[in-house]
Scaffold this motif. Structure first.
Motif, mmCIF file in Angstrom:
data_model
loop_
_atom_site.group_PDB
_atom_site.id
_atom_site.type_symbol
_atom_site.label_atom_id
_atom_site.label_comp_id
_atom_site.label_asym_id
_atom_site.label_seq_id
_atom_site.Cartn_x
_atom_site.Cartn_y
_atom_site.Cartn_z
ATOM 1 N N GLU A 18 -5.578 -0.219 -7.738
ATOM 2 C CA GLU A 18 -5.081 -0.376 -7.001
ATOM 3 C C GLU A 18 -3.732 0.188 -6.823
ATOM 4 O OE1 GLU A 18 -5.691 -5.196 -8.042
ATOM 5 O OE2 GLU A 18 -3.771 -4.772 -8.973
ATOM 6 N N GLY A 27 -3.462 -1.834 -1.012
ATOM 7 C CA GLY A 27 -4.943 -0.920 -0.660
ATOM 8 C C GLY A 27 -5.496 -0.832 -1.644
ATOM 9 N N HIS A 28 -7.657 -0.504 -1.740
ATOM 10 C CA HIS A 28 -8.051 -0.798 -3.582
ATOM 11 C C HIS A 28 -9.016 0.197 -2.796
ATOM 12 C CE1 HIS A 28 -10.498 -4.002 -1.784
ATOM 13 N NE2 HIS A 28 -9.158 -4.181 -1.047
ATOM 14 N N THR A 43 -13.451 1.474 -0.204
ATOM 15 C CA THR A 43 -11.983 1.318 0.032
ATOM 16 C C THR A 43 -11.683 0.953 1.275
ATOM 17 O OG1 THR A 43 -12.870 3.478 -1.387
ATOM 18 C CG2 THR A 43 -10.594 3.303 -0.834
ATOM 19 N N VAL A 44 -9.879 0.557 1.168
ATOM 20 C CA VAL A 44 -9.541 -0.139 2.387
ATOM 21 C C VAL A 44 -8.229 0.082 2.323
ATOM 22 C CG1 VAL A 44 -9.635 -2.350 1.192
ATOM 23 C CG2 VAL A 44 -9.647 -1.993 3.548
ATOM 24 N N VAL A 45 -7.666 -0.073 3.278
ATOM 25 C CA VAL A 45 -5.559 0.929 3.036
ATOM 26 C C VAL A 45 -5.381 -0.382 4.440
ATOM 27 C CG1 VAL A 45 -2.889 2.021 3.236
ATOM 28 C CG2 VAL A 45 -6.017 3.136 2.024
ATOM 29 N N ASP A 46 -4.477 -1.316 3.692
ATOM 30 C CA ASP A 46 -3.990 -2.588 4.853
ATOM 31 C C ASP A 46 -3.500 -1.195 6.074
ATOM 32 O OD1 ASP A 46 -4.682 -4.586 2.681
ATOM 33 O OD2 ASP A 46 -2.380 -4.596 2.352
ATOM 34 N N GLU A 50 -2.492 2.274 6.934
ATOM 35 C CA GLU A 50 -3.269 3.275 7.427
ATOM 36 C C GLU A 50 -2.220 4.739 8.016
ATOM 37 O OE1 GLU A 50 -5.921 2.142 10.070
ATOM 38 O OE2 GLU A 50 -7.365 0.927 7.869
ATOM 39 N N GLY A 55 -4.764 6.570 1.489
ATOM 40 C CA GLY A 55 -6.225 6.416 1.476
ATOM 41 C C GLY A 55 -6.691 7.375 0.743
#
Length: 104
Positions: A18, A27-28, A43-46, A50, A55
């Motif tokens: 996280e 993000g996680h 993988t995602v970043v709010d 961005e 990331g």
């Protein structure tokens, strides 16, 4: 938004790394343990965060921790794959998955 630097923690109960900014997860990177190592799945970043390099902060911390655990990196996640293709210092620690169309 505060000026504090982002930091990354491993959340084993959720199987993810996280990315935190202050007291908010922004993000996680989801992972699964496998016989060959740690498989990174997604993988995602709010959206609001961005384009700020978060990331890459997340990817580096997750990959470094995986190596510190003496595990092999298995990158299924396209973001992690792209990061690894730009950062060859991880090459000796990566087991690239076989694409589905190449399996027999």
């Amino acid at each position: 938004m505060a000026d504090d630097a982002p930091h990354v923690t491993r959340n084993d109960s959720e199987n993810r790394y996280e990315l935190w900014l202050d007291d908010t997860v922004v993000g996680h990177a989801d992972f699964t343990g496998t016989e060959s190592g740690t498989a990174f799945m997604h993988t995602v970043v709010d959206d609001a965060y961005e384009g700020r390099g978060f990331g890459s902060v997340l990817a580096k911390a997750a990959l470094d921790d995986t190596i510190e655990r003496d595990e092999i990196i298995v990158p299924y996640c396209p973001f992690i794959q792209a990061y690894l293709k730009r950062h060859h210092e991880y090459d000796a620690h990566v087991a690239w998955p076989t694409p589905k169309h190449e399996k027999k």
